[in-house]
Design an enzyme around this catalytic site. Structure first.
Site, PDB file in Angstrom:
ATOM      1  N   GLN A 316       0.837  -1.205   0.000  1.00  0.00           N
ATOM      2  CA  GLN A 316       0.000   0.000   0.000  1.00  0.00           C
ATOM      3  C   GLN A 316       0.871   1.253   0.000  1.00  0.00           C
ATOM      4  OE1 GLN A 316      -0.223  -2.698   2.052  1.00  0.00           O
ATOM      5  NE2 GLN A 316      -2.256  -2.827   2.986  1.00  0.00           N
ATOM      6  N   GLN A 338      -0.278   0.138  -5.812  1.00  0.00           N
ATOM      7  CA  GLN A 338      -1.334  -0.333  -4.921  1.00  0.00           C
ATOM      8  C   GLN A 338      -1.836   0.816  -4.056  1.00  0.00           C
ATOM      9  OE1 GLN A 338      -0.369  -3.888  -2.770  1.00  0.00           O
ATOM     10  NE2 GLN A 338      -2.002  -3.636  -1.279  1.00  0.00           N
ATOM     11  N   ASP A 339      -3.170   1.009  -4.051  1.00  0.00           N
ATOM     12  CA  ASP A 339      -3.807   2.030  -3.192  1.00  0.00           C
ATOM     13  C   ASP A 339      -3.431   3.458  -3.586  1.00  0.00           C
ATOM     14  OD1 ASP A 339      -4.707  -0.207  -1.893  1.00  0.00           O
ATOM     15  OD2 ASP A 339      -4.089   0.418   0.097  1.00  0.00           O
ATOM     16  N   ASP A 360      -6.401  -2.421  -6.062  1.00  0.00           N
ATOM     17  CA  ASP A 360      -7.306  -1.605  -5.240  1.00  0.00           C
ATOM     18  C   ASP A 360      -6.963  -0.123  -5.328  1.00  0.00           C
ATOM     19  OD1 ASP A 360      -8.142  -4.142  -4.439  1.00  0.00           O
ATOM     20  OD2 ASP A 360      -6.988  -4.099  -2.581  1.00  0.00           O
ATOM     21  N   ARG A 427     -13.283  -5.271  -5.987  1.00  0.00           N
ATOM     22  CA  ARG A 427     -13.520  -6.374  -5.066  1.00  0.00           C
ATOM     23  C   ARG A 427     -13.947  -5.786  -3.720  1.00  0.00           C
ATOM     24  NH1 ARG A 427      -7.837  -8.774  -2.799  1.00  0.00           N
ATOM     25  NH2 ARG A 427      -6.661  -6.827  -2.627  1.00  0.00           N
TER      26      ARG A 427
END
Length: 521
Positions: A316, A338-339, A360, A427
């Site tokens: 993250q 990521q993130d 994500d 998701r």
């Protein structure tokens, strides 16, 4: 986000502080308390804290709105106690990671108290939707506190246990449920191209091709008032809109913007760049990894690239985190893996922006609308991309991610290997995850299934995922998932609930930001 663990929803627990309170029932009879609390999702917590409070709750409860107000006061009083308890735990932290997670919680508890104060005893006129937004944010803050410990796999620590088992979340959840039923749960609509909450003056700032009145100038070469963005933000003053012009250049900074009404005005995507490299892999929590974190209300950014260069292997790593209520971003780029874009909380709007990432990379629990944006999945480290991971934990939170009139296409680094990578629309990070893709162009990179489970059957019946009138080779819903919470073909009336005008009450605030918008579908 990919490393975030599911933290079980906690049962009712009598906290140490609560046990120390009086066992009298000031103001109400036991029968009254039992009857009122039976109307909440968490009656045990309601009964306990109402009947053990040292304060005399003597407000008449004749209507549901009275009970909603009483529940807000209960949540506020318990959060004040929990904040004091949280600060006292600092001396017990044993490791730097535990200290980092604890520090996030202290900041988040400050905001919980602030939001509950605005909800229970507002100093300015506010609507039922405002209150639902702030209650939603208070609950999100509580969950974010817990997530910081999960980032470091510290959910068995005594500090985590003390911060989690204080019933704040249960009391806020009660207030959410009661407030939702006490008024109109949607915002006004209009067809003038802007969410309501953007003020006319701010709209002019964002769309005008003419010179904008600037309060301070930041320039790396010394030709402005300051050389760093952080210095300019610290110097900002006044009650009205404060505009900071960031001249072209690369600003290697991690910035927190806690003041209200700040606008960062850049010289365009790729020209004005704010960059950092914090990540969970590098020892930060997800919350604290952001290159720029905006929490002061009414924040605006235009013509800026927000970047996190931690890379695909450092887990993250947030480029921008917004917890700013009524925040707007126009012609900005968010770059990470990521993130990337943390739409943490409150009401947010993104127009003509670019978002790059892998896992994500649009996530959080704001009421966020992305309109006319480009979404660019990149080459992931593990052959799977997920565009969104929405974080709604309570069915009464008025939050979600709405992606409208956007374009999803492979980035230049993904395109050569696109066939070996599975890319999903999202998701379910949390139980009531809510995400909509509407009237957007979905490229061939989108997996036919469309959506990816988080873990087994978790949240598949409680999430709310929907698609409406999308186009492109990835838009076919013929082979989409068959989960109970997935809606492959929303009706127009249902889709309209998640537009700028309805979902984030855009007509009431966006006109002031000068960010162009379309209120409806």
């Amino acid at each position: 986000m990919g490393l975030h663990m599911h933290i079980p929803r906690l049962a009712f627990i009598l906290s140490v502080a609560a046990l120390a309170l009086s066992t009298s029932v000031p103001g109400y009879t036991s029968a009254q308390i039992r009857a009122w609390c039976s109307r909440t999702p968490h009656p045990d917590a309601c009964e306990y804290h109402l009947s053990h409070s040292p304060k005399p709750y003597q407000t008449p409860v004749n209507e549901k709105s009275d009970l909603a107000s009483l529940s807000m006061r209960l949540a506020l009083d318990r959060s004040l106690g929990a904040k004091t308890e949280a600060y006292a735990l600092g001396a017990k932290c044993r490791t730097p990671k535990e200290k980092a997670a604890w520090a996030d919680c202290c900041e988040l508890y400050e905001d919980i108290v602030s939001k509950l104060n605005k909800t229970y005893a507002p100093t300015a006129p506010c609507s039922q939707v405002d209150k639902q937004t702030w209650l939603s944010t208070a609950l999100t803050n509580f969950e974010t506190c817990r997530n910081g410990f999960a980032d470091f796999r510290l959910t068995r620590s005594s500090i985590f246990s003390s911060m989690s088992n204080n019933n704040v979340s249960l009391l806020v959840s009660n207030a959410l449920a009661l407030n939702r039923g006490s008024g109109n749960d949607t915002g006004p609509t209009a067809d003038n191209g802007f969410p309501d909450w953007v003020r006319p003056g701010d709209r002019k700032l964002l769309t005008s091709g003419a010179a904008t009145e600037v309060n301070l100038v930041v320039a790396k070469d010394g030709s402005g008032h300051y050389k760093t963005v952080a210095e300019a933000v610290a110097a900002a003053s006044g009650n009205g809109r404060f505009v900071i012009h960031m001249k072209a250049g690369v600003y290697n900074e991690n910035i927190q913007i806690k003041k209200a009404n700040i606008m960062l005005l850049g010289d365009g995507i790729g020209s004005t760049i704010i960059t950092g490299s914090r990540s969970v892999g590098g020892g930060s929590t997800t919350f604290n990894s952001a290159t720029v974190a905006a929490t002061g209300d009414n924040f605006i950014a235009k013509g800026i690239t927000f970047r996190n260069t931690a890379g695909p292997g450092n887990h993250q790593a947030v480029a921008l985190r917004s917890g700013s209520d009524l925040s707007a971003f126009y012609k900005c780029s968010f770059e990470g893996y990521q993130d990337t874009l943390y739409v943490h909380s409150n009401r947010q709007f993104y127009r003509e922006c670019d978002v790059y990432g892998t896992v994500d990379f649009i996530f959080g629990n704001a009421a966020a609308v992305l309109q006319s944006c480009n979404i660019y999945p990149r080459k992931p480290p593990r052959k799977t991309n997920t565009l969104t991971a929405q974080g709604r934990t309570d069915p009464n939170q008025n939050t979600g991610i709405s992606i409208l009139n956007c374009r999803v296409t492979a980035s230049s680094e993904l395109r050569p290997v696109q066939g070996s990578v599975r890319t999903y629309l999202g998701r379910p990070w949390k139980r009531y995850s809510r995400t909509l893709f509407m009237k957007s162009e979905l490229g061939s990179l989108i997996s036919p299934a469309g959506w990816m489970p988080w873990s087994g059957s978790f949240a598949l019946g409680t999430l709310y995922y929907g698609e409406y009138a999308n186009t492109g080779p990835g838009a076919s819903t013929g082979n989409r998932v068959n989960w109970g919470g997935y809606h492959k073909a929303l009706s127009t009336s249902e889709a309209s609930k998640f537009t700028v005008g309805n979902f984030i009450a855009g007509n009431s605030w966006l006109p002031g930001t000068d960010v162009p918008f379309s209120a409806g579908l």
